[in-house]
Design an enzyme around this catalytic site. Structure first.
Site, PDB file in Angstrom:
ATOM      1  N   TYR A 141      -1.161  -2.688   5.622  1.00  0.00           N
ATOM      2  CA  TYR A 141      -0.724  -1.299   5.771  1.00  0.00           C
ATOM      3  C   TYR A 141       0.417  -1.234   6.780  1.00  0.00           C
ATOM      4  O   TYR A 141       0.315  -1.772   7.882  1.00  0.00           O
ATOM      5  CB  TYR A 141      -1.901  -0.447   6.222  1.00  0.00           C
ATOM      6  CG  TYR A 141      -1.630   1.046   6.335  1.00  0.00           C
ATOM      7  CD1 TYR A 141      -0.565   1.652   5.698  1.00  0.00           C
ATOM      8  CD2 TYR A 141      -2.466   1.864   7.082  1.00  0.00           C
ATOM      9  CE1 TYR A 141      -0.320   3.011   5.792  1.00  0.00           C
ATOM     10  CE2 TYR A 141      -2.254   3.233   7.184  1.00  0.00           C
ATOM     11  CZ  TYR A 141      -1.176   3.793   6.551  1.00  0.00           C
ATOM     12  OH  TYR A 141      -0.940   5.145   6.653  1.00  0.00           O
ATOM     13  N   CYS A 142       1.518  -0.563   6.414  1.00  0.00           N
ATOM     14  CA  CYS A 142       2.665  -0.355   7.291  1.00  0.00           C
ATOM     15  C   CYS A 142       3.191  -1.719   7.764  1.00  0.00           C
ATOM     16  O   CYS A 142       3.423  -2.605   6.946  1.00  0.00           O
ATOM     17  CB  CYS A 142       2.252   0.557   8.450  1.00  0.00           C
ATOM     18  SG  CYS A 142       3.621   1.093   9.514  1.00  0.00           S
ATOM     19  N   LEU A 143       3.374  -1.913   9.065  1.00  0.00           N
ATOM     20  CA  LEU A 143       3.869  -3.197   9.551  1.00  0.00           C
ATOM     21  C   LEU A 143       2.859  -4.313   9.348  1.00  0.00           C
ATOM     22  O   LEU A 143       3.228  -5.497   9.329  1.00  0.00           O
ATOM     23  CB  LEU A 143       4.261  -3.087  11.021  1.00  0.00           C
ATOM     24  CG  LEU A 143       5.601  -2.388  11.271  1.00  0.00           C
ATOM     25  CD1 LEU A 143       5.813  -2.135  12.751  1.00  0.00           C
ATOM     26  CD2 LEU A 143       6.754  -3.181  10.696  1.00  0.00           C
ATOM     27  N   LEU A 183       0.662  -1.387   1.453  1.00  0.00           N
ATOM     28  CA  LEU A 183       0.580   0.076   1.537  1.00  0.00           C
ATOM     29  C   LEU A 183       1.663   0.583   2.480  1.00  0.00           C
ATOM     30  O   LEU A 183       1.615   0.319   3.684  1.00  0.00           O
ATOM     31  CB  LEU A 183      -0.796   0.504   2.043  1.00  0.00           C
ATOM     32  CG  LEU A 183      -2.011  -0.059   1.298  1.00  0.00           C
ATOM     33  CD1 LEU A 183      -3.302   0.417   1.965  1.00  0.00           C
ATOM     34  CD2 LEU A 183      -1.982   0.329  -0.163  1.00  0.00           C
ATOM     35  N   GLY A 233       1.497  -4.687   6.525  1.00  0.00           N
ATOM     36  CA  GLY A 233       1.937  -5.162   5.222  1.00  0.00           C
ATOM     37  C   GLY A 233       3.161  -6.054   5.326  1.00  0.00           C
ATOM     38  O   GLY A 233       3.297  -7.037   4.586  1.00  0.00           O
TER      39      GLY A 233
END
Length: 619
Positions: free
Chosen positions: A355-357, A384, A359
């Site tokens: 998720y976010c960083l 994500l 990811g």
């Protein structure tokens, strides 16, 4: 509540810190962090490193002093942007004539509308779409004149800061952003004398709204003073949402821990589960329980109930002792170490989710694993709201240039980390109209107190970022775009996203200011594997926390098969019909389709404690 970094005095943690902060040379070292071994022209080589260090510390001290006065913004960057814009405007006579004509016509319209005290007039285009002016009271005189005049000035500035030939794109965006901040502060909705909604509330309540607003202001001031005095400037109203009691309550255990993170495993809710487990890698700039809020909107609970074995990483909230911990440590000692623990427990390939960083870090790890012949450890990858190409990082780009990063670098260098409140202030500035001015109008002028919810509580539970790690990812990823261009090093060697062969499920959100979906979509250009892209309604957080039954949700989804020609963002939107509802069931079905059957669920054994763990409580 646990004290900050409760294990920092442990011998194991101190040993890990000595190991993790050893110098290493990335593939493209930045000159601010890795200077020459000797100062050029020095006659005494032994004095070179000392002189270089002294010079760097003096420069950083000067930058830090300026950053402290400007809230972390670089005045040099702002000055250069305005100078670039103004100088090119002086040699753009056609643009000046256009703006002069637009200003003259707008002034005439404003005068005509101001004189229409009782005559109905057509509403200005777009006026009712602006959330500040949706109330019907704005249609009455003289408030419609205030509103329309403000919107016309706003349109004029939009034209003035767009399309000036020769202006550097970054400078144009920065000037437009600063002009918008100034205009948002001057909006007639922010003042009692020009806001009919506030005046009506005062008339109907006998001024009680102002009394209530003053009490809200005093409460906020007290919370702010007490917060900074205690070293924890978080909203007290949100502190009532305690992890493990109100949020992050999915049953589970801590099954592994090191000095950087904890690994949580959740108790199965079904008799059988998918053969391959799921490992979630959240961003280190947030607490992991954004994905495990309350049972009804917990993505982790949803996956457990759908018959998956779920693990998640809970990152530590670092302090000054972690100042020299870099991205390589987060990769090796965090993500890859947690993956090894999951595989040791299951001896299966793993569905990885970032998720976010988190990811972005997962994409780096996957590229490194396939590069090293270890790609068979991964079953699938799900990213994500995660960027891998940072050429268009949205409005965050406004704060990313060499001058701005020098100011931020110096500010972090002084304290050893970036404080969560500093990062939160930057995100609020990006959406100041809704997060600052509209909130102040509602709470202080109308006397309405917004009721905290689970997402607000999570947002107030901020984290710190180690100095070295934050500097490295801002420089290597955002500024230099090393990952997309094949220069980023992991384990001492460069990685390429084109090496990844595992199937991917990539999610972007329509109103994402942190990871714009068109930037997330660029992964199509960097890979050739099977890639399913899903675009969902909502923003960076609310678009991901989009449980079934959430009103107003929809998504578009399309598969890019290996070898299939590229389809642009515009073609994707135009060619894919939206599907009403949450995207979670679509993703769950995709995971199930990429799993190799089911196995009997195994109950959790006693671990190092119960979920949500210990690191989540570090403030």
């Amino acid at each position: 509540m646990m004290a900050t970094l409760p294990l920092i005095a442990d011998d194991e943690t101190q040993h890990w810190l000595r190991h993790a902060t050893q110098p290493f040379m990335p593939s493209q070292p930045h000159r601010r962090h890795f200077g020459p071994e000797y100062v050029a022209g020095s006659s005494d080589g032994d004095r070179g490193p000392w002189l270089e260090q002294s010079r760097n510390e003096l420069d950083r001290a000067a930058h830090a002093a300026v950053a402290a006065l400007t809230g972390g913004l670089s005045p040099t960057s702002v000055a250069l942007a305005f100078m670039d814009w103004m100088l090119h405007m002086t040699v753009a006579p056609g643009k000046l004539v256009q703006l002069g004509t637009q200003a003259t016509l707008a002034s005439a319209d404003m005068l005509r509308n101001a004189l229409r005290a009782s005559v109905a007039h057509p509403e200005m285009e777009g006026a009712h779409e602006d959330p500040r002016f949706t109330d019907d009271a704005w249609a009455a005189w003289p408030f419609h004149a205030y509103r329309d005049g403000f919107l016309q000035v706003q349109q004029w500035w939009q034209s003035a800061t767009t399309g000036v030939s020769g202006v550097e794109r970054h400078h144009e965006q920065l000037v437009r952003f600063l002009a918008r901040q100034w205009l948002d502060a001057c909006s007639p909705s922010n003042f009692v004398a020009t806001n009919p909604v506030v005046q009506h509330a005062a008339w109907s309540s006998g001024g009680a709204n102002f009394v209530q607003g003053a009490l809200h202001w005093l409460d906020d001031l007290r919370e702010l003073v007490e917060g900074y005095a205690s070293g924890r400037p978080a909203a007290a109203r949100c502190a009532t949402w305690r992890p493990g009691r109100d949020v992050a309550i999915t049953p589970g255990k801590i099954v592994w821990r090191n000095a950087l993170c904890e690994l949580l495993q959740y108790a199965p809710a079904t008799a059988t589960v998918a053969r391959e487990p799921i490992l979630i890698v959240p961003s280190w700039i947030m607490k992991y329980y954004i994905l495990d809020l309350q049972p009804h909107d917990s993505l982790i609970r949803y996956l457990v109930d759908a018959g998956y074995t779920v693990y998640t990483i809970s990152w530590r909230n670092p302090g000054a002792a972690f100042r020299d911990v870099g991205l390589e440590a987060y990769l090796q000692e965090g993500l890859l170490a947690a993956l090894a623990q999951v595989r040791r427990r299951h001896d299966e390939r793993v569905h990885m989710v970032g998720y976010c960083l988190g990811g972005t870090l997962l994409a780096i790890a996957a590229a490194a694993l396939f590069r090293d012949g270890r790609g068979d450890e991964l079953k699938t990858l799900t990213l994500l709201a995660a960027q891998t190409d940072f050429t268009e990082p949205g409005e965050l780009e406004l704060f990313i240039d060499a001058s701005e990063l020098a100011a931020l670098d110096a500010s972090m260098w002084r304290q050893g980390y970036l404080d969560g409140s500093q990062m939160s202030a930057a995100f609020q500035l990006l959406n100041a109209r809704d997060l600052i001015w509209s909130r102040l109008m509602s709470e202080y002028l109308l006397g309405r107190r917004s009721k905290p919810n689970d997402l607000m509580a999570w947002n107030a539970d901020t984290t710190r970022l180690p100095y070295r790690m934050h500097s490295e990812y801002l420089t290597s990823l955002f500024l230099d775009n090393d990952l997309a261009e094949g220069r980023y090093g992991a384990g001492g060697r460069a990685v390429a996203l084109s090496d990844i062969e595992a199937p991917m499920f990539v999610v972007g959100t329509e109103r994402d200011h942190v990871s714009p979906w068109r930037s997330v979509y660029k992964l199509h250009l960097l890979t050739h594997n099977e890639l399913t892209f899903l675009l969902t309604a909502g923003g960076h957080n609310a678009g991901i926390v989009s449980e079934p039954g959430h009103a107003g949700r929809y998504y578009r989804c399309a598969l890019r098969s290996p070898g299939e020609p590229y389809r642009s963002c515009q073609e994707f939107v135009a060619g894919i019909e939206p599907v009403e509802g949450s995207w979670w069931p679509r993703w769950s079905a995709w995971l199930r389709g990429h799993s190799d059957g089911e196995v009997t669920a195994r109950n959790l054994v006693d671990g190092l404690g119960d979920a949500p763990g210990t690191y989540v409580f570090e403030r």
